[in-house]
Design an enzyme around this catalytic site. Sequence first.
Site, short mmCIF file in Angstrom:
data_model
loop_
_atom_site.label_atom_id
_atom_site.label_comp_id
_atom_site.label_asym_id
_atom_site.label_seq_id
_atom_site.Cartn_x
_atom_site.Cartn_y
_atom_site.Cartn_z
N GLY A 16 9.28 -0.03 7.06
CA GLY A 16 8.45 0.38 8.21
C GLY A 16 7.47 -0.32 8.31
N THR A 17 6.95 -1.21 7.53
CA THR A 17 5.72 -1.98 7.70
C THR A 17 6.04 -3.19 8.87
OG1 THR A 17 4.88 -1.80 5.52
CG2 THR A 17 4.06 -3.39 6.63
N ASN A 23 1.48 10.81 6.18
CA ASN A 23 2.06 10.59 4.88
C ASN A 23 1.27 11.14 3.83
OD1 ASN A 23 0.53 7.94 5.85
ND2 ASN A 23 0.84 7.52 3.67
N GLN A 44 7.69 8.76 8.29
CA GLN A 44 7.77 10.01 7.47
C GLN A 44 8.60 11.08 8.33
OE1 GLN A 44 6.90 10.83 4.16
NE2 GLN A 44 5.81 8.91 3.96
N ALA A 82 14.24 3.45 5.64
CA ALA A 82 15.49 3.87 5.06
C ALA A 82 15.12 4.63 3.73
CB ALA A 82 16.58 3.03 4.93
N HIS A 83 14.17 4.25 3.05
CA HIS A 83 14.03 4.77 1.60
C HIS A 83 13.28 6.13 1.70
CE1 HIS A 83 9.52 3.28 0.76
NE2 HIS A 83 10.00 2.60 2.08
N THR A 133 18.98 -13.87 8.11
CA THR A 133 20.42 -13.27 7.80
C THR A 133 20.27 -11.71 7.65
OG1 THR A 133 21.20 -15.15 7.00
CG2 THR A 133 22.53 -13.28 6.41
N CYS A 144 -13.13 8.55 -0.52
CA CYS A 144 -13.94 7.60 -0.92
C CYS A 144 -15.19 8.15 -1.19
CB CYS A 144 -13.85 6.51 0.04
SG CYS A 144 -12.50 5.87 0.89
C1 LIG Z 1 3.84 6.49 7.52
C2 LIG Z 1 4.26 5.17 6.86
N1 LIG Z 1 4.12 4.31 7.63
C3 LIG Z 1 4.64 3.16 7.10
C4 LIG Z 1 5.22 3.17 6.07
C5 LIG Z 1 5.53 1.53 5.18
O1 LIG Z 1 6.95 1.78 4.91
P1 LIG Z 1 7.62 0.25 4.08
O2 LIG Z 1 6.86 0.65 2.73
O3 LIG Z 1 9.02 0.89 4.17
O4 LIG Z 1 7.37 -0.73 4.43
C6 LIG Z 1 5.05 4.03 5.18
C7 LIG Z 1 5.51 4.07 3.49
O5 LIG Z 1 4.66 4.17 2.69
C8 LIG Z 1 4.56 5.37 5.47
O6 LIG Z 1 4.55 6.29 4.69
#
Ligand SMILES: Cc1ncc(COP(=O)(O)O)c(C=O)c1O
Length: 382
Positions: A71-72, A152, A180, A201-202, A238, A329
């Site tokens: 995702g990142t 999230n 999400q 995917a996770h 790769t 916070c």
């Molecule tokens: C909303 C959201 N964006 C991005 C990510 C990042 O995904 P990844 O950890 O697979 O890079 C997450 C994972 O925690 C997420 O919940």
Amino acid sequence: MNRIYLDNAATTPLDADVISEMVNVMSTYYGNPSAIHAQGREVRTLVEKARKTVAGLLNATPAEIFFTSGGTEADNTAIRCGIAAYNIKHAITSSIEHHAVEHTLKKMLEQGVIDKLSFVNVDEKGTIDYAHLEELLKNNERSFVSLMHANNELGTLSDMERIGDLCEQYDAIYHSDTVQTMGHYVHDVRKLKAHFIVCAAHKLHGPKGVGFIFVNHNIKIGPMIYGGAQERNMRGGTENVYGIVGLAKAMEIAYRDMAEHQGYIQQLKDYLKDRLQNEIPDVFFNGETEADKSLYTVLNVSFPAMDMADMLLFNLDINGISASGGSACSSGSNIGSHVLTGINADPNRPSVRFSFSKYNTKEELDIVVEKVKQIVSQNVPA
Ligand SMILES: Cc1ncc(COP(=O)(O)O)c(C=O)c1O
């Protein structure tokens, strides 16, 4: 002791069918998909088959799907490459986005890639102020909009159709962090007006370290990672072949069973919500909880201020329950949740995010309620 896993928004256990599909690839197909010999070609076929599967589920074309490390990377690609390709100087986001979005945009502002970063207002449930979004779009030059589909931490959903319509009206480029919600709701990219959506995917019982970005065919961007010609010159390196195959399998299963799982998990969430609300004094929920406005896998619970608030999660952990959380916070400090701070949550109240999957049961939730009641009664001052 069998642990109770309620941290599925952080990551999910692998589906057994995903594992067997991946093991088969790991043990049999080791060719490099870029190699032109037969062993390379058969692995290339696996990658392209996975792309076709993912594209089919989203109603996209295979040319619009690019595999990433998660995702990142997908968020970074959308934001960095979308902004660069169209020389956009103004971005709009919210204060409750995932750090993959927030930190990326803040860095781009600091580096002078964009001149201005606007934050759309969100209410105390994390819902976007759409009138404010329109104002920001109207009063600025062409914008890049990055607003997540489901938060999230809170589960609050944004209205992708509404944002898409506004972005179209003001010619903005629209990225939605759908990490999400991918595999939890149907995303039909021919109906949505998002230019970019993403997947890790996770979060849907697939492997860690692999994801994808959908890039609408009307948008042309360059790569973020330079190197070889993989992913049609869009991402050097790769391919994570067994990860990609596992991702496609996880998506296939998620779409096949979606309605059943949604009903089952929603009922678990409602059950936990009702029991906590009825059996523990002064409990409420952060974010939206109504079924049509809230991701069914997430319930964020706000507990009364208590002695040793930071011991709440620790106590759950030592009692065999995995969940996450924290609190907003406190003033002048960066420690805590920027999301809870963004919705003005009380920093003195500890919050726990329980997040569910198809593998959880009502019996597990009964154990959780009893443990939580015990911990709260021991720590909340009379
Ligand atoms: C909303 C959201 N964006 C991005 C990510 C990042 O995904 P990844 O950890 O697979 O890079 C997450 C994972 O925690 C997420 O919940």
